[in-house]
Design a protein around this motif. Structure first.
Motif, mmCIF file in Angstrom:
data_model
loop_
_atom_site.group_PDB
_atom_site.id
_atom_site.type_symbol
_atom_site.label_atom_id
_atom_site.label_comp_id
_atom_site.label_asym_id
_atom_site.label_seq_id
_atom_site.Cartn_x
_atom_site.Cartn_y
_atom_site.Cartn_z
ATOM 1 N N ARG A 203 0.193 -16.700 5.070
ATOM 2 C CA ARG A 203 1.098 -16.364 3.961
ATOM 3 C C ARG A 203 0.214 -15.775 2.686
ATOM 4 O O ARG A 203 0.366 -15.057 2.021
ATOM 5 N N PHE A 204 -0.919 -16.526 2.426
ATOM 6 C CA PHE A 204 -2.094 -16.464 1.599
ATOM 7 C C PHE A 204 -2.445 -14.926 1.870
ATOM 8 O O PHE A 204 -2.796 -14.174 0.594
ATOM 9 N N VAL A 205 -2.870 -14.535 2.905
ATOM 10 C CA VAL A 205 -3.536 -13.347 3.082
ATOM 11 C C VAL A 205 -2.627 -12.113 2.807
ATOM 12 O O VAL A 205 -2.771 -11.284 2.051
ATOM 13 N N ALA A 206 -1.241 -12.227 3.275
ATOM 14 C CA ALA A 206 -0.358 -11.440 3.084
ATOM 15 C C ALA A 206 -0.059 -11.197 1.446
ATOM 16 O O ALA A 206 0.257 -10.305 1.080
ATOM 17 N N GLY A 207 0.000 -12.377 0.903
ATOM 18 C CA GLY A 207 0.399 -12.411 -0.701
ATOM 19 C C GLY A 207 -0.608 -11.703 -1.233
ATOM 20 O O GLY A 207 -0.416 -11.050 -2.503
ATOM 21 N N ILE A 208 -1.879 -11.823 -0.897
ATOM 22 C CA ILE A 208 -3.056 -11.184 -1.549
ATOM 23 C C ILE A 208 -2.728 -9.487 -1.548
ATOM 24 O O ILE A 208 -2.772 -8.688 -2.256
ATOM 25 N N GLY A 209 -2.331 -9.189 -0.254
ATOM 26 C CA GLY A 209 -2.096 -7.713 0.009
ATOM 27 C C GLY A 209 -0.746 -7.384 -0.763
ATOM 28 O O GLY A 209 -0.882 -6.079 -1.352
ATOM 29 N N ILE A 210 0.211 -8.060 -0.852
ATOM 30 C CA ILE A 210 1.222 -7.777 -1.836
ATOM 31 C C ILE A 210 0.846 -7.508 -3.316
ATOM 32 O O ILE A 210 1.382 -6.500 -4.064
ATOM 33 N N GLY A 211 0.210 -8.529 -3.850
ATOM 34 C CA GLY A 211 -0.250 -8.360 -5.150
ATOM 35 C C GLY A 211 -1.094 -7.231 -5.481
ATOM 36 O O GLY A 211 -0.920 -6.467 -6.205
ATOM 37 N N TYR A 212 -1.891 -6.884 -4.514
ATOM 38 C CA TYR A 212 -2.756 -5.525 -4.767
ATOM 39 C C TYR A 212 -1.908 -4.361 -4.546
ATOM 40 O O TYR A 212 -1.996 -3.463 -5.397
ATOM 41 N N GLY A 213 -1.001 -4.278 -3.553
ATOM 42 C CA GLY A 213 -0.138 -3.062 -3.432
ATOM 43 C C GLY A 213 0.787 -3.026 -4.589
ATOM 44 O O GLY A 213 1.036 -1.899 -5.106
ATOM 45 N N ALA A 214 1.390 -3.833 -5.232
ATOM 46 C CA ALA A 214 2.302 -3.968 -6.129
ATOM 47 C C ALA A 214 1.672 -3.108 -7.360
ATOM 48 O O ALA A 214 2.308 -2.400 -8.156
ATOM 49 N N VAL A 215 0.277 -3.833 -7.908
ATOM 50 C CA VAL A 215 -0.268 -3.255 -9.139
ATOM 51 C C VAL A 215 -0.974 -1.957 -8.752
ATOM 52 O O VAL A 215 -0.696 -0.986 -9.534
ATOM 53 N N VAL A 216 -1.866 -1.714 -7.671
ATOM 54 C CA VAL A 216 -2.582 -0.572 -7.603
ATOM 55 C C VAL A 216 -1.602 0.820 -7.261
ATOM 56 O O VAL A 216 -2.004 2.047 -7.582
ATOM 57 N N ALA A 217 -0.637 0.604 -6.604
ATOM 58 C CA ALA A 217 -0.010 1.635 -6.151
ATOM 59 C C ALA A 217 0.941 2.507 -7.362
ATOM 60 O O ALA A 217 0.781 3.771 -7.330
ATOM 61 N N SER A 218 1.214 1.577 -8.344
ATOM 62 C CA SER A 218 1.824 2.367 -9.516
ATOM 63 C C SER A 218 0.650 3.176 -10.318
ATOM 64 O O SER A 218 1.085 4.020 -10.838
ATOM 65 N N VAL A 219 -0.394 2.419 -10.618
ATOM 66 C CA VAL A 219 -1.577 2.981 -11.094
ATOM 67 C C VAL A 219 -1.964 4.363 -10.570
ATOM 68 O O VAL A 219 -2.087 5.310 -11.254
#
Length: 127
Positions: free
Chosen positions: A77-93
Motif C-alpha cells: 500500500r505504501f508503494v502504491a500510495g507513493i505512485g498515487i501521489g506522484y500521478g495526482a500532482v505531476v499529471a496535471s502539471v
C-alpha cells in the motif's frame, strides 16, 4: 480495495482496526508521494515522473497481490500510495505544460472530473 477488505480480513486473520488502518493509510502514503513529486519531476522530468508513478502503482499492486501477511500488505500500500501521489500532482502539471492555452483549463480539470464521476457511479452501482 474496499470490496476486498472482507476477504483480506478473513485470509490474513486481522482485526477491524487493522483493516481500517490499511484502507485509510493510502491517503497518508499518497501525501508523501505528492510532496516528493515536485523535486522528482524537476530532477528527471515530468514524463519520466509519470512513468515512475505508473511503475510504483504496478509494483504496489503486485506486492499487495502476493502479500502473505499484514506488514507486507501495508508495504505494498505504501508503494502504491507513493505512485498515487506522484500521478495526482505531476499529471496535471504535465497536461498544463503541453496543452494549448485555449483548452488548458478543461484538460487540467478533466482528470479530477473523471475521478469524481467514477466515484459517483461506484456509489450508485456498488450498493
Amino acid at each position: 480495495m474496499s470490496g476486498a477488505a472482507i476477504y483480506i480480513q478473513r485470509d490474513l486473520k486481522i482485526s477491524d482496526v487493522q483493516i481500517e488502518i490499511l484502507l485509510g493509510m493510502i491517503n497518508l502514503f499518497s501525501l508523501v508521494g505528492s510532496c516528493l513529486s515536485g523535486r522528482t519531476s524537476d530532477w528527471i522530468g515530468r514524463r519520466y515522473t509519470i512513468a515512475l508513478a505508473g511503475a510504483n502503482l504496478f509494483a504496489g499492486a503486485i506486492l499487495m497481490g502476493f502479500s502473505p501477511n499484514y506488514a507486507f500488505l501495508m508495504f505494498g500500500r505504501f508503494v502504491a500510495g507513493i505512485g498515487i501521489g506522484y500521478g495526482a500532482v505531476v499529471a496535471s502539471v504535465y497536461i498544463a505544460e503541453i496543452s494549448p492555452a485555449s483548452s488548458r483549463g478543461f484538460l487540467t480539470s478533466f482528470p479530477e472530473v473523471g475521478f469524481y464521476f467514477s466515484s459517483f457511479l461506484y456509489s450508485i452501482f456498488a450498493h
